[in-house]
Design a protein around this motif. Sequence first.
Motif, PDB file in Angstrom:
ATOM      1  N   VAL A 119       0.812  -1.206   0.000  1.00  0.00           N
ATOM      2  CA  VAL A 119       0.000   0.000   0.000  1.00  0.00           C
ATOM      3  C   VAL A 119       0.849   1.260   0.000  1.00  0.00           C
ATOM      4  CG1 VAL A 119      -1.661   1.311   1.342  1.00  0.00           C
ATOM      5  CG2 VAL A 119      -1.892  -1.153   1.148  1.00  0.00           C
ATOM      6  N   MET A 120       1.896   1.236   0.798  1.00  0.00           N
ATOM      7  CA  MET A 120       2.732   2.432   0.938  1.00  0.00           C
ATOM      8  C   MET A 120       3.408   2.795  -0.382  1.00  0.00           C
ATOM      9  SD  MET A 120       2.124   3.473   3.827  1.00  0.00           S
ATOM     10  CE  MET A 120       1.468   2.964   5.394  1.00  0.00           C
ATOM     11  N   ARG A 124      -2.679   8.662  -1.000  1.00  0.00           N
ATOM     12  CA  ARG A 124      -3.142   8.962   0.353  1.00  0.00           C
ATOM     13  C   ARG A 124      -3.761   7.714   0.960  1.00  0.00           C
ATOM     14  NH1 ARG A 124      -7.152  13.387   1.067  1.00  0.00           N
ATOM     15  NH2 ARG A 124      -8.003  12.658  -0.904  1.00  0.00           N
ATOM     16  N   VAL A 125      -3.683   7.610   2.271  1.00  0.00           N
ATOM     17  CA  VAL A 125      -4.119   6.395   2.946  1.00  0.00           C
ATOM     18  C   VAL A 125      -5.066   6.729   4.095  1.00  0.00           C
ATOM     19  CG1 VAL A 125      -3.329   4.336   4.186  1.00  0.00           C
ATOM     20  CG2 VAL A 125      -1.872   5.377   2.425  1.00  0.00           C
ATOM     21  N   VAL A 126      -6.184   5.988   4.175  1.00  0.00           N
ATOM     22  CA  VAL A 126      -7.044   6.048   5.356  1.00  0.00           C
ATOM     23  C   VAL A 126      -6.738   4.804   6.173  1.00  0.00           C
ATOM     24  CG1 VAL A 126      -9.407   6.017   6.234  1.00  0.00           C
ATOM     25  CG2 VAL A 126      -8.888   7.192   4.100  1.00  0.00           C
ATOM     26  N   VAL A 127      -6.532   4.956   7.473  1.00  0.00           N
ATOM     27  CA  VAL A 127      -6.288   3.781   8.302  1.00  0.00           C
ATOM     28  C   VAL A 127      -7.477   3.553   9.212  1.00  0.00           C
ATOM     29  CG1 VAL A 127      -4.637   2.621   9.796  1.00  0.00           C
ATOM     30  CG2 VAL A 127      -3.876   4.492   8.324  1.00  0.00           C
ATOM     31  N   MET A 128      -7.993   2.343   9.202  1.00  0.00           N
ATOM     32  CA  MET A 128      -9.132   2.002  10.064  1.00  0.00           C
ATOM     33  C   MET A 128      -8.717   0.954  11.084  1.00  0.00           C
ATOM     34  SD  MET A 128     -12.293   1.722   7.361  1.00  0.00           S
ATOM     35  CE  MET A 128     -13.524   1.302   8.592  1.00  0.00           C
ATOM     36  N   ASP A 129      -9.345   1.011  12.235  1.00  0.00           N
ATOM     37  CA  ASP A 129      -9.138  -0.023  13.242  1.00  0.00           C
ATOM     38  C   ASP A 129     -10.410  -0.112  14.080  1.00  0.00           C
ATOM     39  OD1 ASP A 129      -7.841  -1.983  14.639  1.00  0.00           O
ATOM     40  OD2 ASP A 129      -6.910  -0.569  16.043  1.00  0.00           O
ATOM     41  N   TYR A 130     -10.925  -1.300  14.241  1.00  0.00           N
ATOM     42  CA  TYR A 130     -12.169  -1.508  14.996  1.00  0.00           C
ATOM     43  C   TYR A 130     -13.274  -0.537  14.576  1.00  0.00           C
ATOM     44  CZ  TYR A 130      -9.822  -4.845  17.962  1.00  0.00           C
ATOM     45  OH  TYR A 130      -9.153  -5.946  18.396  1.00  0.00           O
ATOM     46  N   GLY A 131     -13.417  -0.326  13.263  1.00  0.00           N
ATOM     47  CA  GLY A 131     -14.513   0.483  12.758  1.00  0.00           C
ATOM     48  C   GLY A 131     -14.309   1.981  12.850  1.00  0.00           C
ATOM     49  N   PRO A 141       1.381   8.334   2.699  1.00  0.00           N
ATOM     50  CA  PRO A 141       1.993   7.165   3.328  1.00  0.00           C
ATOM     51  C   PRO A 141       2.993   7.539   4.415  1.00  0.00           C
ATOM     52  CG  PRO A 141       1.841   6.816   0.977  1.00  0.00           C
ATOM     53  CD  PRO A 141       1.350   8.221   1.235  1.00  0.00           C
ATOM     54  N   ASP A 142       3.800   8.570   4.161  1.00  0.00           N
ATOM     55  CA  ASP A 142       4.798   8.954   5.160  1.00  0.00           C
ATOM     56  C   ASP A 142       4.155   9.449   6.451  1.00  0.00           C
ATOM     57  OD1 ASP A 142       6.925   8.246   3.633  1.00  0.00           O
ATOM     58  OD2 ASP A 142       7.096  10.238   2.667  1.00  0.00           O
ATOM     59  N   GLU A 143       3.105  10.250   6.295  1.00  0.00           N
ATOM     60  CA  GLU A 143       2.394  10.755   7.470  1.00  0.00           C
ATOM     61  C   GLU A 143       1.799   9.614   8.284  1.00  0.00           C
ATOM     62  OE1 GLU A 143       0.867  15.086   5.709  1.00  0.00           O
ATOM     63  OE2 GLU A 143      -0.408  13.320   5.560  1.00  0.00           O
ATOM     64  N   VAL A 144       1.184   8.686   7.541  1.00  0.00           N
ATOM     65  CA  VAL A 144       0.519   7.567   8.205  1.00  0.00           C
ATOM     66  C   VAL A 144       1.533   6.689   8.930  1.00  0.00           C
ATOM     67  CG1 VAL A 144      -0.667   5.402   7.744  1.00  0.00           C
ATOM     68  CG2 VAL A 144      -1.518   7.528   6.750  1.00  0.00           C
ATOM     69  N   ARG A 145       2.675   6.495   8.280  1.00  0.00           N
ATOM     70  CA  ARG A 145       3.714   5.647   8.876  1.00  0.00           C
ATOM     71  C   ARG A 145       4.198   6.208  10.218  1.00  0.00           C
ATOM     72  NH1 ARG A 145       6.509   2.821   4.394  1.00  0.00           N
ATOM     73  NH2 ARG A 145       6.524   4.820   3.321  1.00  0.00           N
ATOM     74  N   ALA A 146       4.173   7.540  10.308  1.00  0.00           N
ATOM     75  CA  ALA A 146       4.688   8.173  11.519  1.00  0.00           C
ATOM     76  C   ALA A 146       3.618   8.289  12.608  1.00  0.00           C
ATOM     77  CB  ALA A 146       5.229   9.556  11.175  1.00  0.00           C
ATOM     78  N   ASN A 147       2.386   7.956  12.267  1.00  0.00           N
ATOM     79  CA  ASN A 147       1.264   8.119  13.195  1.00  0.00           C
ATOM     80  C   ASN A 147       1.313   7.058  14.303  1.00  0.00           C
ATOM     81  OD1 ASN A 147      -1.314   7.860  14.396  1.00  0.00           O
ATOM     82  ND2 ASN A 147      -2.287   8.844  12.621  1.00  0.00           N
ATOM     83  N   GLN A 148       1.360   7.525  15.550  1.00  0.00           N
ATOM     84  CA  GLN A 148       1.535   6.602  16.679  1.00  0.00           C
ATOM     85  C   GLN A 148       0.367   5.619  16.798  1.00  0.00           C
ATOM     86  OE1 GLN A 148       4.345   6.314  18.434  1.00  0.00           O
ATOM     87  NE2 GLN A 148       3.402   4.468  19.299  1.00  0.00           N
ATOM     88  N   GLN A 149      -0.858   6.106  16.577  1.00  0.00           N
ATOM     89  CA  GLN A 149      -2.042   5.234  16.680  1.00  0.00           C
ATOM     90  C   GLN A 149      -1.971   4.093  15.669  1.00  0.00           C
ATOM     91  OE1 GLN A 149      -5.235   8.279  16.605  1.00  0.00           O
ATOM     92  NE2 GLN A 149      -6.367   6.767  17.832  1.00  0.00           N
TER      93      GLN A 149
END
Lengths: 272, 328
Positions: free
Chosen positions: A232-233, A238-245, A253-261
Amino acid sequence: MLDQTDGYTTADGRKIGGVVMEMKNITLRFGGVTAIEDISFDIREGEIRAIIGPNGAGKSSMLNVVSGFYIPQEGEVWFRGSPRPPMRPFEVARQGIARTFQNIALFEGMTVLDNVMTGRLTHMNTGVIAQALWKGKAEAEETANREIAEKVIDFLEIQHIRKTPVARLPYGLKKRVELARALAAEPKLLLLDEPMAGMNVEEKEDMCRFILDVNDEFGTTIALIEHDMGVVMDLSDRVVVMDYGKKIGDGTPDEVRANQQVIDAYLGVSHD
Amino acid sequence: MPDQLLYAMEVTLNGLMAGVLYALVALGFVLIFKASGIFNFAQGVMALFAAATLVGIMDGQVPFSHLINAILGTKVHHFGWHIPAIAGILMAIVVMVFLAWAVQYFVMRHLVNQEPIILFMATIGLAYFLEGFSDLMWGSEIKKLDVGLPQGINIWIDETTYGWFGYGFFIDNLDIVATIIAALLVVALVAFSQYTKQGRAMRAVADDHQAALSVGISLNFIWVLVWSLAGFVALVAGIVWGTKSGVQFSLSLIALKALPVLMLGGFTSIPGAIIGGLIIGVGEKLFEFAIGPLVGGATENWFAYVLALIFLVFRPQGLFGEKIIERV
């Protein structure tokens, strides 16, 4: 960096246009289970947009909302500048949204060419009588649509299996035929549900190349679901990340990779 | 040429003609089965209903006249006009399309994604409903249907064969017409399903509902279309059989004769329905001719079913059916 009206320019210099589809505060429940909770994001003209997340995050549900297979309890779906009323999947398809399925939904008994031609159905307007009599307009229409189907078949390098019934094809090729059928519809938005699932490394690389080529050659807007982070990266703008809905990240991708959550979700920090 | 051989030839020809009539009914089954996976038990009754409707329209019968008279105490039965065959047939087609829509709207729509056996049971219910509805609407007496199809011995064939062999073949004109109609119908149906947008959509729906939706096909529309086509084929079969033996309840039983035809030809093959019909038609006539006298006759009643049983044991998918392969 993100201009709301005019779009943006990607790292590799492609121009991304205005918003094609916008999800506004979407909530989807199955009985007591909330599959998607208050999620908003947009998809812009010409970009490759990914939705990622661990298993069970609600990615496929999200794609099914976009393609009309599920109707969300709350929130609005905006397509090309106006809110979309609740629609059945075939009506969504006629609006110019094509999709593939995680578990491949092809017409197994039909040939590859016939499968790709079904992708053209929404572009054929001749009445049944004219069609049956095979005259004038109907013939011209069939020829024109056939040309587009053949072009797509050439593009995805499946000419050698044009006349083969789909049931006989190996998994990787079926995935490619499904992409061809979706592409034949000349969609304004192309949805890919785990296009790389179950493939070996070589097939994955091929599929990656095709997705990039499709976007590059036809300027097709693509939204895809994948849980393989690496793929994906490399692929998406641009990437949307989902977890538990829930949406836990959105950006390049770079921003998302650095996202702690996001890191927590993927490395498995306990949810409390 | 010895008389026995000539007679056998005549029997074979008549068998072929009878086979075409069986194939006509079987076609309706194949159509619905191919496009929706439903085995439509009501196909025979649809032929009866179509024929009764055609007679009713042409004779200017008041529909539901018994019901109206019972409730209102009136004595209506006929409008007092006669409608020409062509107009009557067109109106009957409209009625059959409306029936198709009603079946989809009131029954099949509510059974999407159900097991095939459930759908099959629904069509049995439909068969009994339609049978009663047909009686209620047009009355249950035996009716004569005459849309102008030629009937009786074909003189030309009789005289020609007499000139050749000194023995005239008896071939019914109606059977010849039925053969031509069946051939036209098959060509039209094959062309429709292979070369038109709607035909392609129909095959797509039969194959995978979800995928069909995703390319923009309305399942409802396709199912109404399929039932309309089946209704049209039922009308054609109803006209031919009704002309031959009158419009009456036994018309709905020809559906049972179509079953062995389907087992031979395969449930999914239009050419199979034709070839299956011909084999059964010729087979039962020749069998009656050769073996019948030895066992006291009446073999035509069971020959087709025994042949179907043998096929079920040795080749369950039929001659032309899709091969049943289980991937392990």
